[in-house]
Structure formats: C-alpha cells, structure tokens
Design a protein around this motif. Structure first.
Motif, PDB file in Angstrom:
ATOM      1  N   GLU A 162       0.807  -1.229   0.000  1.00 48.19           N
ATOM      2  CA  GLU A 162       0.000   0.000   0.000  1.00 48.19           C
ATOM      3  C   GLU A 162       0.838   1.277   0.000  1.00 48.19           C
ATOM      4  O   GLU A 162       0.320   2.360  -0.264  1.00 48.19           O
ATOM      5  N   GLU A 163       2.131   1.152   0.238  1.00 51.71           N
ATOM      6  CA  GLU A 163       3.007   2.324   0.248  1.00 51.71           C
ATOM      7  C   GLU A 163       3.669   2.601  -1.095  1.00 51.71           C
ATOM      8  O   GLU A 163       4.222   3.661  -1.305  1.00 51.71           O
ATOM      9  N   GLY A 164       3.639   1.601  -1.997  1.00 56.47           N
ATOM     10  CA  GLY A 164       4.264   1.820  -3.295  1.00 56.47           C
ATOM     11  C   GLY A 164       4.716   0.522  -3.933  1.00 56.47           C
ATOM     12  O   GLY A 164       4.208  -0.550  -3.617  1.00 56.47           O
ATOM     13  N   PHE A 165       5.696   0.640  -4.828  1.00 57.34           N
ATOM     14  CA  PHE A 165       6.178  -0.551  -5.518  1.00 57.34           C
ATOM     15  C   PHE A 165       7.624  -0.364  -5.948  1.00 57.34           C
ATOM     16  O   PHE A 165       8.148   0.746  -5.984  1.00 57.34           O
ATOM     17  N   ALA A 166       8.253  -1.494  -6.268  1.00 56.90           N
ATOM     18  CA  ALA A 166       9.605  -1.512  -6.817  1.00 56.90           C
ATOM     19  C   ALA A 166       9.608  -2.547  -7.936  1.00 56.90           C
ATOM     20  O   ALA A 166       8.913  -3.568  -7.848  1.00 56.90           O
ATOM     21  N   VAL A 167      10.366  -2.290  -8.998  1.00 56.54           N
ATOM     22  CA  VAL A 167      10.422  -3.229 -10.114  1.00 56.54           C
ATOM     23  C   VAL A 167      11.866  -3.528 -10.482  1.00 56.54           C
ATOM     24  O   VAL A 167      12.764  -2.726 -10.238  1.00 56.54           O
ATOM     25  N   ALA A 168      12.059  -4.702 -11.080  1.00 57.39           N
ATOM     26  CA  ALA A 168      13.369  -5.105 -11.589  1.00 57.39           C
ATOM     27  C   ALA A 168      13.127  -5.995 -12.805  1.00 57.39           C
ATOM     28  O   ALA A 168      12.202  -6.807 -12.814  1.00 57.39           O
ATOM     29  N   ASP A 169      13.963  -5.837 -13.819  1.00 58.98           N
ATOM     30  CA  ASP A 169      13.823  -6.590 -15.069  1.00 58.98           C
ATOM     31  C   ASP A 169      14.997  -7.525 -15.287  1.00 58.98           C
ATOM     32  O   ASP A 169      16.108  -7.282 -14.805  1.00 58.98           O
ATOM     33  N   ALA A 170      14.747  -8.570 -16.058  1.00 60.56           N
ATOM     34  CA  ALA A 170      15.802  -9.467 -16.522  1.00 60.56           C
ATOM     35  C   ALA A 170      15.370 -10.007 -17.880  1.00 60.56           C
ATOM     36  O   ALA A 170      14.183 -10.135 -18.163  1.00 60.56           O
ATOM     37  N   ARG A 171      16.352 -10.302 -18.694  1.00 58.09           N
ATOM     38  CA  ARG A 171      16.092 -10.856 -20.026  1.00 58.09           C
ATOM     39  C   ARG A 171      16.469 -12.331 -20.043  1.00 58.09           C
ATOM     40  O   ARG A 171      17.502 -12.714 -19.521  1.00 58.09           O
ATOM     41  N   ILE A 172      15.597 -13.134 -20.642  1.00 61.43           N
ATOM     42  CA  ILE A 172      15.906 -14.554 -20.847  1.00 61.43           C
ATOM     43  C   ILE A 172      16.168 -14.766 -22.335  1.00 61.43           C
ATOM     44  O   ILE A 172      15.403 -14.305 -23.185  1.00 61.43           O
ATOM     45  N   THR A 173      17.266 -15.462 -22.605  1.00 58.92           N
ATOM     46  CA  THR A 173      17.623 -15.859 -23.960  1.00 58.92           C
ATOM     47  C   THR A 173      17.554 -17.376 -24.013  1.00 58.92           C
ATOM     48  O   THR A 173      18.083 -18.047 -23.133  1.00 58.92           O
ATOM     49  N   VAL A 174      16.899 -17.903 -25.037  1.00 61.26           N
ATOM     50  CA  VAL A 174      16.758 -19.351 -25.183  1.00 61.26           C
ATOM     51  C   VAL A 174      17.631 -19.809 -26.335  1.00 61.26           C
ATOM     52  O   VAL A 174      17.538 -19.288 -27.447  1.00 61.26           O
ATOM     53  N   GLN A 175      18.483 -20.762 -26.036  1.00 59.85           N
ATOM     54  CA  GLN A 175      19.422 -21.273 -27.030  1.00 59.85           C
ATOM     55  C   GLN A 175      18.994 -22.660 -27.478  1.00 59.85           C
ATOM     56  O   GLN A 175      18.418 -23.419 -26.717  1.00 59.85           O
ATOM     57  N   GLY A 176      19.333 -22.978 -28.713  1.00 57.45           N
ATOM     58  CA  GLY A 176      19.019 -24.303 -29.235  1.00 57.45           C
ATOM     59  C   GLY A 176      17.669 -24.326 -29.891  1.00 57.45           C
ATOM     60  O   GLY A 176      17.049 -23.309 -30.143  1.00 57.45           O
ATOM     61  N   GLY A 177      17.232 -25.509 -30.146  1.00 56.07           N
ATOM     62  CA  GLY A 177      15.951 -25.688 -30.798  1.00 56.07           C
ATOM     63  C   GLY A 177      16.096 -25.823 -32.296  1.00 56.07           C
ATOM     64  O   GLY A 177      15.441 -26.658 -32.903  1.00 56.07           O
ATOM     65  N   GLU A 178      16.989 -25.039 -32.921  1.00 57.21           N
ATOM     66  CA  GLU A 178      17.163 -25.130 -34.364  1.00 57.21           C
ATOM     67  C   GLU A 178      17.680 -26.507 -34.752  1.00 57.21           C
ATOM     68  O   GLU A 178      17.201 -27.121 -35.703  1.00 57.21           O
ATOM     69  N   ARG A 179      18.645 -27.002 -34.012  1.00 57.21           N
ATOM     70  CA  ARG A 179      19.219 -28.310 -34.297  1.00 57.21           C
ATOM     71  C   ARG A 179      18.165 -29.411 -34.147  1.00 57.21           C
ATOM     72  O   ARG A 179      18.070 -30.312 -34.965  1.00 57.21           O
ATOM     73  N   GLU A 180      17.359 -29.314 -33.100  1.00 58.85           N
ATOM     74  CA  GLU A 180      16.316 -30.320 -32.881  1.00 58.85           C
ATOM     75  C   GLU A 180      15.266 -30.266 -33.992  1.00 58.85           C
ATOM     76  O   GLU A 180      14.796 -31.305 -34.466  1.00 58.85           O
ATOM     77  N   ARG A 181      14.900 -29.062 -34.424  1.00 58.06           N
ATOM     78  CA  ARG A 181      13.940 -28.948 -35.522  1.00 58.06           C
ATOM     79  C   ARG A 181      14.518 -29.550 -36.801  1.00 58.06           C
ATOM     80  O   ARG A 181      13.813 -30.232 -37.553  1.00 58.06           O
ATOM     81  N   GLU A 182      15.806 -29.333 -37.054  1.00 57.28           N
ATOM     82  CA  GLU A 182      16.451 -29.909 -38.240  1.00 57.28           C
ATOM     83  C   GLU A 182      16.478 -31.429 -38.146  1.00 57.28           C
ATOM     84  O   GLU A 182      16.229 -32.125 -39.130  1.00 57.28           O
ATOM     85  N   ARG A 183      16.760 -31.965 -36.953  1.00 58.64           N
ATOM     86  CA  ARG A 183      16.731 -33.423 -36.768  1.00 58.64           C
ATOM     87  C   ARG A 183      15.339 -33.984 -37.040  1.00 58.64           C
ATOM     88  O   ARG A 183      15.197 -35.031 -37.664  1.00 58.64           O
ATOM     89  N   GLU A 184      14.319 -33.295 -36.548  1.00 54.91           N
ATOM     90  CA  GLU A 184      12.950 -33.755 -36.780  1.00 54.91           C
ATOM     91  C   GLU A 184      12.609 -33.705 -38.261  1.00 54.91           C
ATOM     92  O   GLU A 184      11.975 -34.628 -38.795  1.00 54.91           O
TER      93      GLU A 184
END
Length: 137
Positions: free
Chosen positions: A89-111
C-alpha cells in the motif's frame, strides 16, 4: 490518579528489492529460475510480467513463497523481458531481466530429417509392394 496512555506506532515502508533477477540463458526444454525478493511494511506482494503481460502461475510458470519465478520447458517463445514487481500500500519496486533461449534449431532440423527418412521409407515400401505385385501377375 493514574493516567495511562497507549500509543500505537504504525511503521510503513515502501518495497525495496533484496534480490533482483539477472539476465539468464537456457536451452530449449530446460527450466530456469529468476530470483526476486523484496522487503517492506506491510510485506510486499510479488508479481511477474513477461514482455509487459501479467504472468499467471500454472504449468509453465510457478512463483514460490518468496517471489522467485520458475519457468518450465523453455521454448524460443519464452525469450524476452521478465519484470518482477513488489508492491504494497506504500508503493512498488520493479526489476527486469532478459531470458535468452538457445538451441531448438538443431532439434527442428533433426525432426525434419527424421520426417524425410520416414517419407523415403514409405516410398521405398510402396515401390517394393508395386514391384512385388507386378511380379505376381
């Protein structure tokens, strides 16, 4: 005559981040955790957003009792900015972070390669059946 006075002191404090989320990367299919903890009086409520859209806990997302966010089964679509917001009730605080996802291209190519192999197998069986039938006539 004795006079007794009772004084109540209510302390209020805006939220303050104790632990903020850090930029994180993970592999497709893995799980990741973003940390977020805050103090304040009254105790702040932690909520999360993904690319400015409120996250609703469920199978994909879980928020523990102190406010950490667990993300299950990472996919490319999970890449982006996650925002932790601590509010009271007195206010707020915020913080951000970025998520990067690696992979997936190789698995799609295998499929795709597995699908091509299945198609070659179907064609081979079809041709073999046709050849067998023509020899039986």
């Amino acid at each position: 005559m004795i006079v007794c006075t009772i004084i109540f002191i209510y302390l209020l404090a805006t939220p303050s981040m104790v632990t903020t989320p850090s930029d994180t990367s993970g592999q497709v299919g893995q799980s990741v955790r973003l940390s977020c903890q805050a103090t304040g009086i009254p105790t702040p409520v932690i909520s999360w957003k993904f690319n400015s859209i409120t996250i609703i806990p469920g199978r994909k997302y879980a928020v523990d009792t102190v406010g950490n966010l667990d993300i299950a089964d990472l996919q490319k679509a999970d890449e982006g900015v996650y925002t932790c917001q601590a509010s009271n009730e007195e206010g707020f605080a915020v913080a951000d972070a970025r998520i990067t996802v690696q992979g997936g291209e190789r698995e799609r190519e295998r499929e795709r390669e597995r699908e091509r192999e299945r198609e070659r197998e179907r064609v081979f069986r079809f041709l073999l059946d046709e050849h067998t039938e023509s020899n039986n006539l």
